[in-house]
Design an enzyme around this catalytic site. Structure first.
Site, PDB file in Angstrom:
ATOM      1  N   THR A 369      -3.080 -16.909  19.178  1.00  0.00           N
ATOM      2  CA  THR A 369      -1.930 -17.505  18.512  1.00  0.00           C
ATOM      3  C   THR A 369      -1.792 -18.932  19.008  1.00  0.00           C
ATOM      4  O   THR A 369      -1.884 -19.188  20.206  1.00  0.00           O
ATOM      5  CB  THR A 369      -0.639 -16.731  18.829  1.00  0.00           C
ATOM      6  OG1 THR A 369      -0.798 -15.377  18.422  1.00  0.00           O
ATOM      7  CG2 THR A 369       0.540 -17.339  18.082  1.00  0.00           C
ATOM      8  N   ASP A 490      -7.388 -33.586  19.006  1.00  0.00           N
ATOM      9  CA  ASP A 490      -6.774 -32.496  19.777  1.00  0.00           C
ATOM     10  C   ASP A 490      -7.838 -31.727  20.558  1.00  0.00           C
ATOM     11  O   ASP A 490      -7.958 -30.507  20.446  1.00  0.00           O
ATOM     12  CB  ASP A 490      -6.009 -31.555  18.853  1.00  0.00           C
ATOM     13  CG  ASP A 490      -4.973 -30.719  19.616  1.00  0.00           C
ATOM     14  OD1 ASP A 490      -4.634 -31.094  20.760  1.00  0.00           O
ATOM     15  OD2 ASP A 490      -4.514 -29.702  19.077  1.00  0.00           O
TER      16      ASP A 490
END
EC number: 2.7.11.1
Length: 688
Positions: A369, A490
């Site tokens: 997640t 990122d």
């Protein structure tokens, strides 16, 4: 006397024997589940439906696919140093779909090559096999059967654009024939057909070693029987000057600037060292369905349109009502409509198939997640094959929708062994889903931190160094080797997935941006993860390849030290390593859990390169190409200058001047995301 005769003749007979070499045989009736047996590079990929796609229909791309092991092709005669080529046979079914019926190109080859690595090969007329500099070199040791669809290139050597040629170390064919097959009822009658028909075509190549004779037959795959008379049948003694003891067998393909086609292989068989093929083993009914031929569909639609215009008004209304009724019914049944832009992007998958693959998105299927969604493990067919990872974007999140579109656009076209492959997408009402290769080993974050706490198993030094170089290779592809510049924005451990052989794959491209070469970023919204963002982002908010290099430097220090980049704003990993370097104690930064189980030279190299990447000035950071040369030992690493560090105010700015997406590195994800061609957000949001 009889005994003496036998003693004298036995050695003579032994000298005339040849060394027995093992046979090589394989057959692929579709390529699903065979990713480990096929090595693909460039635009080539194995699709979920089992098709091997060599190129899509983008301009100036190449793709190669080779069997993963070399094939022994020489029989050694023990009585001399001479070797003869073994007999071999191959059969494959292929499909070529042009951009339009009159503007396809350039073609593909079946190839014998000393290596599966065709790095440097060019597109267009070089078919992803050779380039202008080495075309014709005797040191190439390359034999190719070319299936060419463009006329007039290679100094006018191609007499027709629909032809097949035999090529020896060059893409100028020694033998060239128009594409025809001979009728079995009348062997002198030729039947021509286009390679770019969009229909399956079968090719069978037999080479007889003792006679050095090559036979090649090509014909539409829907024919009931193989033509008895081959298209090409002739001795090829030149092949003995090319073939080495072991060769790789496979395919190369390319498109051109204005002429492009999608090239597919539906099935492939190969045999060497045994009998030649007497019958084909690739039954069309056992192969994957051929890809949709949109070029043919466009021609059909124009005929239908002409017919509709000629009909009366009442008929037009009835047809329109029927059309909308059928489309509405298909929507209700979750049917999928393949749009033109999807030909060059990952295909849309049916929601009900993904729902079944993940057992209804149950919690026990969750593998991670983070960012804007949850990742589920799924199985598209049997429980042991075709495992996928499905990222379900968080509902009612416009940022999530933007990320969803970005990932479809970019990662759908990027292909590299150190990037996660995006396989497809789906939208069902408010559910947005992305489908990736499933990588069971998890993320680098879990290998560095979670797994050692749970099992006590610490990531070895060899694995760490391999992972670092793999990530660098993936970033080099994004920054310099793809057709455009991709800034990831990122880079962190949770966005790096690790395969069983410790090969890293960089993912989570939802924040990535794409630029034309030579242009600069116009984006001023700061995004990324605290601890990995370059100091200049606090000043101008403009991401660049240099800011990616900074993030890689932090990640490299983290891999070596086993420590996170920040700790409550009081500890900064790069500063700590720099202090140790200044005191001549840089190896004290190595993860203490490794004990003495690491290479001191490699560890020092990695730490110094990490510091160079973390330089406060973007212009002083090395490029990813230079970084990879440092890590491979190809170049000497320079000294770190005195202007390396940056102020605490820059750090505080990074924690306060954010207007965009900024995360802490606490989320874990088993699967990444992607972004690249312009796709309308309205078409995705509306379900088209």
């Amino acid at each position: 006397m009889l005994v003496l005769f036998l003693l004298l003749t036995i050695p003579t007979r032994a000298q005339r024997t040849t060394t027995e070499t093992p046979k090589t045989e394989f057959i692929f009736r579709g390529f699903s589940g065979n990713q480990s047996n096929i090595v693909t590079t460039g635009a080539a990929t194995i699709k979920l439906d089992g098709l091997l796609r060599l190129t899509d229909r983008n301009s100036n791309v190449t793709g190669t696919s080779f069997y993963h092991k070399p094939v022994r092709l020489l029989e050694t005669n023990t009585s001399s140093t001479n070797s003869t080529i073994r007999s071999f046979s191959t059969s494959f079914v292929f499909v070529i779909i042009p951009t339009s019926s009159s503007n396809g190109g350039f073609g593909f080859t079946f190839t014998l090559s000393p290596t599966p690595d065709r790095t440097g090969a060019e597109s267009a007329q070089y078919l992803g096999l050779l380039n202008k500099a080495n075309d014709g070199n005797s040191t190439n040791h390359v034999f190719a059967v070319e299936f060419d669809t463009v006329q007039g290139f290679k100094d006018g050597a191609d007499r027709t654009g629909n032809h097949i040629g035999l090529n020896f170390n060059s893409l100028t064919s020694d033998v060239q024939e128009p594409v025809v097959y001979y009728d079995n009822e009348d062997p002198n009658r030729k039947e021509d057909f286009p390679l770019q028909s969009g229909d399956p075509i079968r090719a069978i190549l037999d080479y007889d070693g003792p006679t050095q004779t090559l036979n090649l037959t090509v014909y539409p795959a829907n024919l009931k029987s193989r033509p008895v008379r081959p298209l090409i049948s002739r001795p090829v003694p030149k092949l003995s000057q090319i073939v080495q003891e072991e060769m790789y067998v496979g395919f190369t393909a390319a498109t051109g600037r204005d002429q492009s086609s999608a090239h597919y292989v539906m099935g492939w068989s190969f045999s060497s060292g045994g009998d030649l093929l007497t019958e084909d083993t690739l039954d069309l009914l056992e192969l994957p369905r051929p890809p949709p031929n949109t070029a043919k569909k466009r021609g059909y639609n124009s005929q239908v349109l002409a017919l509709i215009v000629a009909l009366s008004g009442v008929t037009v209304i009835l047809l329109a009502l029927l059309f909308f009724f059928v489309m509405y019914k298909k929507r209700l049944q979750q049917g999928e409509v393949l749009e033109d832009w999807e030909i060059n992007h990952p295909h849309r998958l049916r929601y009900k198939d993904l729902y079944a693959a993940t057992d209804g998105f149950k919690e026990n299927r969750i593998v991670g997640t983070g960012g804007f969604g949850t990742v589920f493990r799924g199985n598209l067919s049997s429980p042991s094959s075709d495992q996928i990872a499905v990222k379900k974007i968080t509902p009612n999140s416009m940022q999530g929708v933007r990320e969803f579109i970005a990932e479809i656009e970019s990662l759908g076209r990027l292909r590299h062994k150190n990037l996660v492959n995006l396989q497809g997408w789906c939208k069902q009402k408010n559910d947005l889903l992305l489908i990736y290769d499933y990588i069971p080993n998890g993320s680098l974050d879990s290998l560095l931190y979670s797994r050692p706490r749970q099992s006590g198993v610490v990531l070895s030094w060899n694995a760490r160094f391999k992972i670092a170089k793999g990530i660098a290779s993936g970033l080099l592809y994004l920054h310099e080797e793809w057709e455009k510049v991709v800034i990831h924005r990122d880079i962190k451990p949770s966005n790096v997935l690790i395969e069983d052989d410790m090969n890293p794959r960089l993912g989570d491209f939802g924040l990535a941006r794409l630029y034309e070469r030579g242009s600069q970023s116009n984006t001023t919204v700061v995004v990324g993860t605290i601890g990995y963002m370059a100091p200049e982002l606090a000043r101008n908010g403009k991401s660049s390849s240099a800011s990616d290099v900074f993030a890689f430097g932090v990640l490299l220090l983290e891999i070596v030290s086993g420590r996170r980049p920040t700790d409550s704003g009081t500890f900064f990993l790069a500063d700590w390593v720099m202090e140790l370097h200044a005191r001549g104690e840089i190896l004290h930064a190595v993860d203490p859990r490794l004990g003495f189980g690491y290479d001191g030279v490699e560890a020092r190299l990695a730490l110094v390169v990490g510091l160079l990447c973390c330089h406060q000035r973007p212009t002083s950071r090395p490029s990813m190409r230079t970084v990879l040369r440092y890590l491979n030992g190809d170049d000497d690493v320079p000294e770190i200058d005195n202007d390396w560090g940056y102020s605490d105010s820059s750090r505080s700015d990074l924690g306060s001047n954010f207007e965009g997406y900024v995360s802490s590195d606490r989320a874990s994800s088993s699967v990444p995301s992607f972004s690249v061609t312009r796709v309308s957000s309205s078409s995705v949001i509306s379900g088209r």
